[in-house]
Design an enzyme around this catalytic site. Structure first.
Site, short mmCIF file in Angstrom:
data_model
loop_
_atom_site.label_atom_id
_atom_site.label_comp_id
_atom_site.label_asym_id
_atom_site.label_seq_id
_atom_site.Cartn_x
_atom_site.Cartn_y
_atom_site.Cartn_z
N HIS A 1 0.84 -1.20 0.00
CA HIS A 1 0.00 0.00 0.00
C HIS A 1 0.88 1.25 0.00
O HIS A 1 0.54 2.25 -0.64
CB HIS A 1 -0.91 0.03 1.23
CG HIS A 1 -2.05 -0.92 1.17
ND1 HIS A 1 -1.92 -2.25 1.53
CD2 HIS A 1 -3.33 -0.76 0.77
CE1 HIS A 1 -3.08 -2.85 1.36
NE2 HIS A 1 -3.95 -1.98 0.90
N ASP B 1 -4.16 -6.55 -7.50
CA ASP B 1 -4.42 -5.86 -6.24
C ASP B 1 -4.79 -4.42 -6.60
O ASP B 1 -4.71 -4.01 -7.77
CB ASP B 1 -3.19 -5.91 -5.34
CG ASP B 1 -3.54 -5.91 -3.85
OD1 ASP B 1 -4.66 -5.50 -3.51
OD2 ASP B 1 -2.70 -6.34 -3.04
#
Length: 595
Positions: free
Chosen positions: A262, A335
Site C-alpha cells: 500500500h 491488487d
C-alpha cells in the site's frame, strides 16, 4: 416515333445507372454498419438473425455453450464495452455513488468491490448489491457484475456489521486440520452469499516465511509451503461450495517481507530456487485444484526480473510463469491499482493500468470510483483504436471474464443477484458457523511458554489478579474465571500521549497485585508488557495477531497465542488458560532462538 426511340434508350440507360448507383451506396452503407457494429443481417433472412449466425437479441442468458457464447458476445461488443468489462471499482460512503451507476449504465463495467468503509450496515449492503446488479442486467448484453470483497477471516474482514468475526488463518494453521480451513471458507462464504457478494479475495496463500512480517502475519496459514497450499485449497473448496468464487493471493508471494505494498513496492530478494520451491508451491496447489481466480501482487523479486518490475505489471510473471509454466487458465486480478507499490514504479495510475493489462491481468481493481473522464479512461481507452496489442489483451481478458461469469452464474450455486434484506436476520451471523468458529478457536490456542500454565481459578483465588487490556469480551471471559480480579482498560488504537500515560500507569497498577494478565498485539502493547519485566510479579501474556511482538518477552511466566481478537478466540483462550478445556493448538511457525 422515330425521334422518341433515342430518348427511350437514353432513359433506360439513365435508369440503369441510377439503380447501379443506389446499389453501391446501399452496399457501402451496409459495409459501414458492419464495420461499426460488428454485425449484419443476412440477405434474405429475417431481421432477428445476424451474420454471425446468432439472434439479434443474443445476451448473457442465451442458451449456448459458455465458450461459444463468451466469444460471440465479445465479438459484438464495442471497444468501450470491451474495455469497461475489465474494470472493477469500489465506492466511498454507505451507498454507491451516482458516478458508479453511470459507469455501469453508460459503459458497462464488469465488476464492483465492497471495502470496509461502506459495510457496517449489512441491510444497506444487500440493497446496494441488488441495485447495482439491476442496472447491470438492464444493459445491452444483460451481463451481471462480479461483486467482490476482502473477507479473509480474522484480521481482515471488510464486510462488518453482524458478519462473523472469525479466528483467522493462522489460528486455522495452529489447529492443523484441513477440516477447519474448509468450514471457515464455507461459513464465511455462506454469509457473503446471503448479501449477493459472489467473489471473495481470499484465501491468503502467502507463506509466513519471515517472522518479522506484520503485513501478512496472522493472515497466513503458516510457514510450510505444502501445508499452506493444502489449507488454501481446503478453504477455497469450502467457499466455492458455499456459492462464492475464492481468489488466492498475493501471487507470487507476499510472506517474506515486512514492507506493505500500500505504501511502497516490497522488494523480496530471494533466489530463483527459493522462489520456485517455496513461494510458488501454494499457488501450484490452487491451480491443480482448478480454482478460477488468482490475485497478482505489487511485489518485486529482483533475482527473477532484474529491472524490478512488480509481478502485477509484468508479462514474465503472469504470462511466462503463471500461465505458461504453471498452466493456469483462470482469471488474474490485480491488487488495488491505487497502491503505491504499483503506481510509483509505473509513474502514475493510468500508466500502471496500461502495464497491468498488457502484462496479462484480466480484472483491474480500483478502491474508489473515478470520474467518467478520469485519466485512467482518457489515457487508456484510445489505445483500443491505436494499439493492436493493447486491444487484443483487453478482448482476451473480456472473453475470460465472460466465460467465468457464464460458468458461475449458470451453475445453480451462485449468490443471488438480488439479495433479500428481509432474510438476513436468519442467515447472518450463520447459526451453524457460530458454533463451528468457537470450536475451531478452541483447537487453535497454542502455548509458547507455560511456567504458570494452566492458571486455574483455584490458584487465582489466593492471589490478587489484574486483567489488563482492551476488548470487553476478553475482560469478561477472564473475569468469569477469575472472579476476584480487577480490570484495567487501555485503548486498542492508542495515540502517543495515551501510550506514554499507560506506560507510566501500568507498572504502578501492577505493583499492587500478584498476577497480571495482559494482551500484546503491536509494538506499543509489547512495550507496555516489557515495562513489567522486573516487577517481580507473575506476568501472563495473551498474544493476538502477529506472534513476533512477544518473541522478546520470553521472560514472562506464561505466553499463549490466540492469533486474533475475535470473540471466539477470547472465549477459547480464557477457557484454555484456566484449564477448563485442554490445550490443542501447535504454533505453525518456527520461533527463532535468541542469541
Amino acid at each position: 416515333m422515330e425521334r422518341s426511340a433515342p430518348n427511350l434508350a437514353f432513359w433506360v440507360k439513365l435508369s440503369a445507372f441510377v439503380v447501379f448507383l443506389g446499389v453501391c451506396v446501399f452496399g457501402a452503407f451496409v459495409a459501414t454498419a458492419q464495420s461499426s457494429a460488428g454485425e449484419s443481417i443476412l440477405p434474405g433472412d429475417s431481421a432477428d438473425v445476424f451474420s454471425d449466425g446468432y439472434p439479434a437479441d443474443l445476451n448473457f442468458w442465451s442458451d449456448y455453450p459458455d465458450e461459444e457464447l463468451a466469444n460471440a458476445i465479445a465479438n459484438r461488443m464495442t471497444d468501450e464495452e470491451l474495455f469497461a468489462q475489465v474494470l472493477m471499482f469500489g465506492w466511498a460512503g454507505a451507498e454507491p455513488s451516482s458516478s458508479l451507476y453511470q459507469w455501469i449504465t453508460e459503459r458497462g463495467i464488469g465488476s464492483v468491490k465492497l471495502y470496509g468503509w461502506n459495510t457496517d450496515n449489512i441491510y444497506k449492503v444487500a440493497e446496494s448489491v441488488a441495485s447495482l446488479q439491476q442496472k447491470s442486467v438492464e444493459c445491452r448484453f444483460k451481463i451481471p457484475l462480479f461483486v467482490a470483497t476482502d473477507q479473509e477471516g480474522g484480521w481482515i474482514r471488510h464486510v462488518k456489521g453482524e458478519m462473523s468475526d472469525t479466528p483467522g488463518n493462522l489460528a486455522i494453521g495452529a489447529s492443523g486440520y484441513p477440516y477447519d480451513a474448509y468450514y471457515s471458507g464455507y461459513y464465511i462464504g455462506r454469509e457473503l452469499n446471503a448479501l449477493g457478494i459472489n467473489m471473495n479475495f481470499a484465501p491468503i496463500v502467502d507463506i509466513y516465511s519471515s517472522i518479522k512480517s506484520t503485513v501478512i502475519g496472522p493472515r497466513s496459514f503458516g510457514e510450510n509451503p505444502e501445508y499452506v497450499g493444502e489449507m488454501g485449497v481446503s478453504f477455497s473448496q469450502g467457499m466455492f461450495d458455499a456459492g462464492v468464487i475464492p481468489t488466492a493471493k498475493h501471487f507470487p508471494g507476499h510472506g517474506d517481507t515486512d514492507a506493505d505494498s500500500h505504501g511502497k513496492l516490497p522488494i523480496i530478494n530471494i533466489s530463483k530456487e527459493t522462489f520456485y520451491n517455496r513461494e510458488l508451491v501454494p499457488f501450484k496447489a490452487i491451480i491443480k485444484a482448478g480454482f478460477p481466480a488468482i490475485m497478482s501482487g505489487h511485489l518485486s523479486f529482483p533475482q527473477i526480473e532484474p529491472d524490478g518490475t512488480p509481478a502485477s505489471l509484468s508479462r514474465h510473471y503472469i504470462i511466462d510463469i503463471l500461465r505458461d509454466e504453471l498452466g493456469y487458465d483462470g482469471l488474474v486480478i490485480t491488487d488495488d491499482m491505487y497502491m503505491n507499490g504499483a503506481t510509483t514504479f509505473a509513474g502514475g495510475v493510468s500508466l500502471a493500468v496500461r502495464m497491468a493489462i498488457k502484462a496479462g491481468n484480466d480484472i483491474i481493481i480500483f478502491s474508489d470510483t473515478p470520474e467518467m473522464n478520469n485519466a485512467i479512461w482518457r489515457n487508456n481507452y484510445p489505445l483500443m483504436q491505436s494499439d493492436e496489442e493493447f486491444r487484443d489483451c483487453v478482448k482476451k481478458a473480456t472473453v475470460r471474464i465472460l466465460k467465468e461469469k457464464l460458468k458461475y452464474f449458470k451453475s445453480g450455486n451462485a449468490a443471488p443477484l438480488f439479495p433479500d434484506p428481509d432474510k438476513l436476520d436468519e442467515l447472518i451471523p450463520d447459526p451453524e458457523g457460530q458454533k463451528f468458529f468457537l470450536e475451531q478457536a478452541c483447537r487453535s490456542i497454542s502455548l509458547y511458554k507455560g511456567e504458570s500454565f494452566p492458571y486455574t481459578p483455584e490458584v487465582a483465588m489466593n492471589e490478587r489478579v489484574l486483567i489488563a487490556g482492551p476488548f470487553i469480551t476478553y475482560q469478561n471471559e477472564l473475569k468469569k474465571r477469575y472472579r476476584n480480579a480487577d480490570l484495567y482498560y487501555y485503548s486498542y488504537a492508542m495515540d502517543n500521549d495515551q501510550f506514554l500515560n499507560y506506560l507510566e500507569e501500568l507498572p504502578r497498577r501492577v505493583s499492587r497485585y500478584d498476577t497480571a494478565i495482559i494482551i500484546v498485539y503491536n509494538n506499543e502493547t509489547a512495550a507496555l508488557a516489557n515495562s513489567l519485566k522486573n516487577s517481580g510479579k507473575k506476568i501472563i501474556i495473551i498474544s493476538i495477531l502477529s506472534p513476533n511482538f512477544v518473541i522478546d518477552l520470553d521472560w514472562a511466566d506464561t505466553i499463549l497465542f490466540a492469533y486474533s481478537y475475535s470473540d471466539y478466540s477470547f472465549k477459547a483462550v480464557a477457557a484454555v488458560l484456566s484449564g477448563e478445556i485442554p490445550l490443542l493448538g501447535k504454533i505453525p511457525l518456527t520461533i527463532p532462538e535468541k542469541n
